[in-house]
Design a protein around this motif. Structure first.
Motif, PDB file in Angstrom:
ATOM      1  N   GLU A  85      -3.821  61.865  38.249  1.00  8.31           N
ATOM      2  CA  GLU A  85      -5.062  62.251  37.579  1.00  8.31           C
ATOM      3  C   GLU A  85      -6.323  61.926  38.385  1.00  8.31           C
ATOM      4  OE1 GLU A  85      -4.842  64.095  34.862  1.00  8.31           O
ATOM      5  OE2 GLU A  85      -2.666  63.877  34.996  1.00  8.31           O
ATOM      6  N   SER A  86      -6.444  60.709  38.880  1.00 10.21           N
ATOM      7  CA  SER A  86      -7.667  60.306  39.574  1.00 10.21           C
ATOM      8  C   SER A  86      -7.733  60.823  41.003  1.00 10.21           C
ATOM      9  CB  SER A  86      -7.796  58.776  39.590  1.00 10.21           C
ATOM     10  OG  SER A  86      -7.865  58.280  38.278  1.00 10.21           O
ATOM     11  N   VAL A  87      -6.613  60.771  41.691  1.00  5.85           N
ATOM     12  CA  VAL A  87      -6.597  61.156  43.105  1.00  5.85           C
ATOM     13  C   VAL A  87      -6.163  62.616  43.258  1.00  5.85           C
ATOM     14  CG1 VAL A  87      -5.743  60.484  45.394  1.00  5.85           C
ATOM     15  CG2 VAL A  87      -6.060  58.755  43.654  1.00  5.85           C
ATOM     16  N   ASP A  88      -5.632  63.213  42.176  1.00  5.69           N
ATOM     17  CA  ASP A  88      -5.213  64.613  42.152  1.00  5.69           C
ATOM     18  C   ASP A  88      -4.108  64.902  43.171  1.00  5.69           C
ATOM     19  OD1 ASP A  88      -5.357  67.111  40.933  1.00  5.69           O
ATOM     20  OD2 ASP A  88      -6.771  67.879  42.431  1.00  5.69           O
ATOM     21  N   LEU A  89      -3.152  63.975  43.254  1.00  9.91           N
ATOM     22  CA  LEU A  89      -2.020  64.147  44.158  1.00  9.91           C
ATOM     23  C   LEU A  89      -0.714  64.210  43.359  1.00  9.91           C
ATOM     24  CD1 LEU A  89      -3.077  61.716  47.027  1.00  9.91           C
ATOM     25  CD2 LEU A  89      -3.082  64.208  47.087  1.00  9.91           C
ATOM     26  N   HIS A  90      -0.583  65.275  42.594  1.00 14.91           N
ATOM     27  CA  HIS A  90       0.596  65.443  41.744  1.00 14.91           C
ATOM     28  C   HIS A  90       1.882  65.490  42.573  1.00 14.91           C
ATOM     29  CE1 HIS A  90      -2.350  66.389  38.672  1.00 14.91           C
ATOM     30  NE2 HIS A  90      -2.853  67.309  39.472  1.00 14.91           N
ATOM     31  N   GLY A  91       1.798  66.041  43.776  1.00 18.25           N
ATOM     32  CA  GLY A  91       2.971  66.172  44.643  1.00 18.25           C
ATOM     33  C   GLY A  91       3.588  64.836  45.011  1.00 18.25           C
ATOM     34  N   ILE A  92       2.758  63.838  45.227  1.00 19.84           N
ATOM     35  CA  ILE A  92       3.282  62.518  45.576  1.00 19.84           C
ATOM     36  C   ILE A  92       4.053  61.926  44.399  1.00 19.84           C
ATOM     37  CG2 ILE A  92       2.668  60.121  46.121  1.00 19.84           C
ATOM     38  CD1 ILE A  92       0.551  61.145  47.992  1.00 19.84           C
ATOM     39  N   VAL A  93       3.591  62.174  43.198  1.00 21.70           N
ATOM     40  CA  VAL A  93       4.300  61.666  42.017  1.00 21.70           C
ATOM     41  C   VAL A  93       5.696  62.282  41.943  1.00 21.70           C
ATOM     42  CG1 VAL A  93       4.272  61.530  39.491  1.00 21.70           C
ATOM     43  CG2 VAL A  93       2.150  61.211  40.775  1.00 21.70           C
ATOM     44  N   MET A  94       5.829  63.535  42.351  1.00 17.29           N
ATOM     45  CA  MET A  94       7.136  64.203  42.360  1.00 17.29           C
ATOM     46  C   MET A  94       8.070  63.587  43.405  1.00 17.29           C
ATOM     47  SD  MET A  94       6.673  66.226  39.897  1.00 17.29           S
ATOM     48  CE  MET A  94       8.167  67.151  39.968  1.00 17.29           C
ATOM     49  N   GLU A  95       7.503  62.877  44.377  1.00 23.18           N
ATOM     50  CA  GLU A  95       8.318  62.226  45.411  1.00 23.18           C
ATOM     51  C   GLU A  95       8.712  60.803  45.011  1.00 23.18           C
ATOM     52  OE1 GLU A  95       7.335  63.538  49.642  1.00 23.18           O
ATOM     53  OE2 GLU A  95       5.397  63.796  48.596  1.00 23.18           O
ATOM     54  N   LYS A  96       8.518  60.450  43.759  1.00 23.01           N
ATOM     55  CA  LYS A  96       8.975  59.195  43.155  1.00 23.01           C
ATOM     56  C   LYS A  96       8.461  57.953  43.892  1.00 23.01           C
ATOM     57  CE  LYS A  96      11.662  61.611  40.403  1.00 23.01           C
ATOM     58  NZ  LYS A  96      11.313  61.863  39.053  1.00 23.01           N
ATOM     59  N   PRO A  97       7.151  57.725  43.874  1.00 21.88           N
ATOM     60  CA  PRO A  97       6.619  56.530  44.543  1.00 21.88           C
ATOM     61  C   PRO A  97       7.072  55.248  43.847  1.00 21.88           C
ATOM     62  CG  PRO A  97       4.912  57.575  43.221  1.00 21.88           C
ATOM     63  CD  PRO A  97       6.105  58.491  43.175  1.00 21.88           C
ATOM     64  N   PHE A  98       7.329  54.234  44.650  1.00 22.00           N
ATOM     65  CA  PHE A  98       7.670  52.902  44.142  1.00 22.00           C
ATOM     66  C   PHE A  98       6.653  51.941  44.736  1.00 22.00           C
ATOM     67  CE2 PHE A  98       9.888  48.801  44.522  1.00 22.00           C
ATOM     68  CZ  PHE A  98      10.204  48.591  43.188  1.00 22.00           C
ATOM     69  N   PHE A  99       5.830  51.362  43.879  1.00 26.90           N
ATOM     70  CA  PHE A  99       4.782  50.444  44.316  1.00 26.90           C
ATOM     71  C   PHE A  99       5.380  49.051  44.455  1.00 26.90           C
ATOM     72  CE2 PHE A  99       2.683  54.053  42.550  1.00 26.90           C
ATOM     73  CZ  PHE A  99       1.575  54.218  43.350  1.00 26.90           C
ATOM     74  N   PHE A 100       5.243  48.476  45.646  1.00 25.82           N
ATOM     75  CA  PHE A 100       5.903  47.197  45.905  1.00 25.82           C
ATOM     76  C   PHE A 100       4.952  46.070  46.289  1.00 25.82           C
ATOM     77  CE2 PHE A 100       5.751  49.394  49.940  1.00 25.82           C
ATOM     78  CZ  PHE A 100       5.367  48.399  50.823  1.00 25.82           C
ATOM     79  N   SER A 101       3.710  46.376  46.582  1.00 24.43           N
ATOM     80  CA  SER A 101       2.780  45.327  46.992  1.00 24.43           C
ATOM     81  C   SER A 101       1.359  45.724  46.605  1.00 24.43           C
ATOM     82  CB  SER A 101       2.864  45.108  48.502  1.00 24.43           C
ATOM     83  OG  SER A 101       2.039  44.033  48.903  1.00 24.43           O
ATOM     84  N   GLU A 102       0.522  44.709  46.523  1.00 19.52           N
ATOM     85  CA  GLU A 102      -0.870  44.940  46.147  1.00 19.52           C
ATOM     86  C   GLU A 102      -1.747  43.986  46.957  1.00 19.52           C
ATOM     87  OE1 GLU A 102      -2.117  46.026  41.866  1.00 19.52           O
ATOM     88  OE2 GLU A 102      -2.577  43.903  42.109  1.00 19.52           O
ATOM     89  N   SER A 103      -2.972  44.414  47.193  1.00 22.20           N
ATOM     90  CA  SER A 103      -3.923  43.587  47.911  1.00 22.20           C
ATOM     91  C   SER A 103      -5.293  43.747  47.261  1.00 22.20           C
ATOM     92  CB  SER A 103      -3.957  44.014  49.380  1.00 22.20           C
ATOM     93  OG  SER A 103      -4.847  43.241  50.116  1.00 22.20           O
ATOM     94  N   PHE A 104      -5.924  42.641  46.962  1.00 21.90           N
ATOM     95  CA  PHE A 104      -7.277  42.619  46.388  1.00 21.90           C
ATOM     96  C   PHE A 104      -7.401  43.447  45.104  1.00 21.90           C
ATOM     97  CE2 PHE A 104      -7.932  42.110  51.035  1.00 21.90           C
ATOM     98  CZ  PHE A 104      -8.337  40.786  51.011  1.00 21.90           C
ATOM     99  N   ASP A 105      -6.326  43.613  44.370  1.00 22.29           N
ATOM    100  CA  ASP A 105      -6.297  44.343  43.096  1.00 22.29           C
ATOM    101  C   ASP A 105      -6.725  45.801  43.179  1.00 22.29           C
ATOM    102  OD1 ASP A 105      -5.394  42.093  41.671  1.00 22.29           O
ATOM    103  OD2 ASP A 105      -7.446  41.389  41.362  1.00 22.29           O
ATOM    104  N   THR A 106      -7.023  46.311  44.352  1.00 21.62           N
ATOM    105  CA  THR A 106      -7.448  47.709  44.454  1.00 21.62           C
ATOM    106  C   THR A 106      -6.643  48.505  45.485  1.00 21.62           C
ATOM    107  OG1 THR A 106      -9.177  47.120  46.033  1.00 21.62           O
ATOM    108  CG2 THR A 106      -9.816  47.265  43.726  1.00 21.62           C
TER     109      THR A 106
END
Length: 172
Positions: A85-106
């Motif tokens: 929704e915010s970044v408008d990258l629907h295609g990446i969502v279809m590639e099943k992203p797995f978030f594994f790390s974070e830095s500075f909460d952003t």
């Protein structure tokens, strides 16, 4: 720089590292709607629950003992929503992203678990919520992990805290 096998041995021979079994990874794949393969699979089997003292308490929400399975699911879905929704990258969502790390909460780092192109299999991406963009990192997954280990070693203010997280088992 250490090679892939050397990095994986860091986790394999560390008594404090704890990973997931094949059966548990299948449960994670189903629950989080991802396909865990490649270097991410090796990493999850060796250090998915805990990376010992190698990465510390600030590297990954996977290791946050205060996060419940529900929290992990909401985090993954929340980041996917931002991508869509915010970044408008629907295609990446279809590639099943797995978030594994974070830095500075952003800055949220992820790997595509079902990439359209085979060449993207072990690439790391950063969702920058300040700029609402996705940037491809220079280092593939295992090298990214090694880089974080090296940076932590060099950090004179690091805390030697052993963090163990849980992504599938619901405890009372």
């Amino acid at each position: 720089m250490m090679d892939r096998a050397g990095v994986l041995k860091l986790f394999e021979f560390n008594d404090f590292c704890k990973g997931y079994s094949e059966m548990e990874l299948k449960k994670i794949e189903k629950l989080y709607d991802v396909c865990i393969g490649g270097d991410l699979r090796c990493y999850m089997m060796l250090a998915g629950r805990c990376a010992g003292y190698l990465l510390g308490d600030g590297f990954s929400l996977m290791y946050a003992p205060v996060m419940s399975v529900r929290d992990h699911l909401l985090y993954q879905e929340g980041r996917r929503h931002i991508l869509s929704e915010s970044v408008d990258l629907h295609g990446i969502v279809m590639e099943k992203p797995f978030f594994f790390s974070e830095s500075f909460d952003t800055y949220s780092f992820f790997i595509k678990t079902k990439p359209k192109n085979y060449s993207d299999e072990n690439k790391v991406y950063c969702l920058d919520e300040n700029e609402d963009v996705v940037i491809e990192e220079d280092l593939p997954f295992i090298d990214f992990i090694l880089d974080r280990i090296e940076k932590r070693k060099a950090d004179s203010l690091r805390r030697d805290v052993l963090c163990v997280g849980e992504m599938i088992e619901i405890t009372a």
